[in-house]
Design a protein around this motif. Structure first.
Motif, PDB file in Angstrom:
ATOM      1  N   THR A 163      35.821  27.639  10.036  1.00 15.17           N
ATOM      2  CA  THR A 163      34.668  27.609   9.136  1.00 15.17           C
ATOM      3  C   THR A 163      34.250  26.169   8.860  1.00 15.17           C
ATOM      4  N   ASP A 190      31.363  30.191   3.705  1.00 12.28           N
ATOM      5  CA  ASP A 190      31.035  30.851   4.979  1.00 12.28           C
ATOM      6  C   ASP A 190      31.517  32.298   4.992  1.00 12.28           C
ATOM      7  N   ASN A 195      37.326  23.609  11.250  1.00  9.96           N
ATOM      8  CA  ASN A 195      36.374  24.236  12.171  1.00  9.96           C
ATOM      9  C   ASN A 195      36.821  24.240  13.625  1.00  9.96           C
TER      10      ASN A 195
END
Length: 235
Positions: free
Chosen positions: A26, A31, A47
């Motif tokens: 994320t 998110d 991420n």
């Protein structure tokens, strides 16, 4: 697990809840939101798959083995150094948020599964909290039926670092407390909160009950329980 909110030892339902999650990279904490956390393991801003996987292993170890916050911080430092992760916030704050949020919600989900047999639930505010939230303290001792809609948005933890929990009760317990039935659920006042101001996708408004931090207005593990029940009905 002395530094986890409830001071509990790991137990089967808690461990299994976390093991069933899928890793999800994320960009921002908004998110995924509320019940989506029943299905996904995330670390806000992590991420990359390898980075998420390493954090997943560290949290899994903390849950399964009852590791302390200091144990987790050693893993946190190693993971950050390995991946060169540029995270928001100070090291002590960020590592505590990841550790406590994952362990507390896994605990809550495990307890939710265990509490299904009890007809009444009691809200319990931790008496060791030095700076209690006034709303959470006002709910301390509240007894409601297990299926009261109030729990859908007020089942703890109810915010970052919240130490509250739920205890199951039976009619004999209510009688011992001098009660002939459950209490009346407090009135729910919804407030608008703006979240995701730093999210590249933009902020959004959410409605949250007063006293509940955005993202905590759900019962951890409840969507998995409903999914399992629907699956059993189809067999």
């Amino acid at each position: 697990m002395a530094e986890v909110a409830y001071g509990s030892l790991p137990f089967g339902e808690m461990v299994r809840f976390f093991l069933r999650k899928l890793n999800l990279p994320t960009e921002h904490w908004t998110d995924i939101y509320t019940r989506e956390h029943d299905w996904a393991f995330v670390v806000a801003g992590a991420n990359r798959d390898a980075l998420v996987a390493d954090f997943r292993a560290a949290v899994d170890k903390a849950i399964a083995e009852g590791g302390t916050l200091e144990d987790f911080r050693r893993d946190f430092d190693r993971i950050v150094a390995t991946h060169g992760w540029d995270y928001n916030g100070g090291r002590d704050w960020r590592s505590r948020v990841i550790y406590e949020t994952n362990l507390n919600t896994a605990y809550a989900a495990g307890r939710y599964e265990q509490l299904q047999a009890a007809p009444y639930w009691q809200y319990v505010h931790a008496d060791w909290v030095t700076n209690p939230r006034h709303q959470h303290l006002a709910w301390d001792g509240l007894v409601l039926r297990r299926d009261d809609p109030w729990w859908q948005t007020h089942y703890p933890p109810n915010g970052w670092g919240c130490q509250c929990s739920v205890r199951g009760l039976w009619p004999r317990d209510l009688a011992a407390m001098g009660k002939d039935g459950p209490d009346e659920a407090p009135e729910v006042h919804l407030v608008e909160r703006l979240i995701g101001q730093r999210n590249p996708r933009g902020p959004r408004l959410v409605l949250v009950p007063a006293g509940i931090d955005p993202g905590f207005e759900y019962i951890p593990g409840s969507s998995r329980q409903r999914g399992a029940a629907q699956g059993n009905m189809g067999q």
